[in-house]
Design a protein around this motif. Structure first.
Motif, short mmCIF file in Angstrom:
data_model
loop_
_atom_site.label_atom_id
_atom_site.label_comp_id
_atom_site.label_asym_id
_atom_site.label_seq_id
_atom_site.Cartn_x
_atom_site.Cartn_y
_atom_site.Cartn_z
N LEU A 130 43.45 17.88 15.96
CA LEU A 130 42.38 17.84 14.97
C LEU A 130 41.80 19.24 14.74
CD1 LEU A 130 40.02 15.37 13.89
CD2 LEU A 130 38.82 17.17 15.11
N MET A 131 41.54 19.95 15.83
CA MET A 131 40.95 21.29 15.71
C MET A 131 41.94 22.29 15.13
SD MET A 131 37.78 21.43 16.37
CE MET A 131 37.64 23.22 16.49
N LYS A 132 43.22 22.15 15.43
CA LYS A 132 44.21 23.05 14.84
C LYS A 132 44.17 22.95 13.32
CE LYS A 132 48.96 24.52 14.82
NZ LYS A 132 50.23 24.57 15.47
N GLY A 133 44.07 21.74 12.82
CA GLY A 133 43.96 21.55 11.37
C GLY A 133 42.69 22.14 10.80
N GLN A 134 41.60 22.06 11.55
CA GLN A 134 40.33 22.58 11.07
C GLN A 134 40.30 24.10 11.00
OE1 GLN A 134 37.65 20.74 9.89
NE2 GLN A 134 39.18 19.14 10.03
N VAL A 135 40.98 24.78 11.91
CA VAL A 135 40.89 26.24 11.98
C VAL A 135 42.12 26.94 11.40
CG1 VAL A 135 39.32 26.18 13.94
CG2 VAL A 135 41.78 26.40 14.35
N ALA A 136 43.12 26.19 10.97
CA ALA A 136 44.39 26.77 10.52
C ALA A 136 44.21 27.84 9.45
CB ALA A 136 45.32 25.67 10.02
N ALA A 137 43.31 27.64 8.53
CA ALA A 137 43.14 28.58 7.41
C ALA A 137 42.13 29.69 7.68
CB ALA A 137 42.73 27.81 6.16
N LEU A 138 41.51 29.68 8.86
CA LEU A 138 40.50 30.69 9.15
C LEU A 138 41.14 32.02 9.52
CD1 LEU A 138 37.85 28.71 11.26
CD2 LEU A 138 37.86 29.15 8.80
N GLY A 160 47.67 26.41 18.63
CA GLY A 160 48.20 25.16 19.15
C GLY A 160 48.38 25.16 20.66
N THR A 161 47.68 26.06 21.34
CA THR A 161 47.81 26.16 22.80
C THR A 161 46.64 25.55 23.56
OG1 THR A 161 46.82 28.38 22.78
CG2 THR A 161 49.23 28.26 22.63
N VAL A 201 35.43 32.36 20.15
CA VAL A 201 36.56 33.05 19.53
C VAL A 201 37.85 32.70 20.26
CG1 VAL A 201 37.63 35.32 19.15
CG2 VAL A 201 35.24 34.97 18.54
N GLU A 202 37.80 32.77 21.58
CA GLU A 202 38.98 32.45 22.40
C GLU A 202 39.45 31.02 22.15
OE1 GLU A 202 40.11 31.91 27.12
OE2 GLU A 202 38.37 33.12 26.60
N GLN A 203 38.52 30.08 22.15
CA GLN A 203 38.88 28.68 21.94
C GLN A 203 39.43 28.44 20.54
OE1 GLN A 203 35.16 26.81 23.04
NE2 GLN A 203 35.98 26.21 25.03
N LEU A 204 38.78 28.97 19.53
CA LEU A 204 39.24 28.75 18.16
C LEU A 204 40.62 29.37 17.94
CD1 LEU A 204 35.96 29.18 16.06
CD2 LEU A 204 37.10 27.07 16.78
N ASN A 205 40.86 30.55 18.51
CA ASN A 205 42.19 31.16 18.39
C ASN A 205 43.24 30.32 19.11
OD1 ASN A 205 41.79 33.43 16.71
ND2 ASN A 205 40.86 34.54 18.41
N ALA A 206 42.89 29.75 20.24
CA ALA A 206 43.83 28.91 20.98
C ALA A 206 44.10 27.61 20.23
CB ALA A 206 43.29 28.63 22.38
#
Length: 98
Positions: free
Chosen positions: A74-82, A64-65, A55-60
């Motif tokens: 890459l991950m920011k794009g993957q989780v942006a809509a979650l 974008g931190t 949770v902490e990693q996905l929120n970060a």
């Protein structure tokens, strides 16, 4: 009649809840079907990872931190809509993979 109404209400609420397995389906290409792969041969294997850590990693990543292993963009794009509920659900799903 009352029991039928309650059953319908519960069924509707269940369908609105985030489904961790369905959310994880878009992660399979990089992390593997059971989160057993190092994504793009860069990341740690996340299979069974603690829910709170995920949770902490996905929120970060979403904020974008975090740019762990150079995968931030890459991950920011993957989780942006979650949503927060989606992140919690997929994190619990990952933690349950053994």
């Amino acid at each position: 009649m009352k029991k039928l109404a309650i059953a319908m209400l519960l069924a509707g609420a269940t369908s609105l809840m985030a489904d961790g397995a369905a959310i994880f389906a878009k992660c399979v290409g990089c992390h593997g079907a059971n989160a057993e792969k190092s994504a793009l041969n860069k990341s740690a294997i996340i299979k069974g990872q603690d829910t709170a850590k995920t949770v902490e990693q996905l929120n970060a990543y979403k904020a974008g931190t975090l740019n762990q292993y150079g995968m931030g963009g890459l991950m920011k794009g993957q989780v942006a809509a979650l949503s927060d509920e989606d992140i919690q659900a997929v994190s619990e799903y990952i933690a349950g993979l053994k």
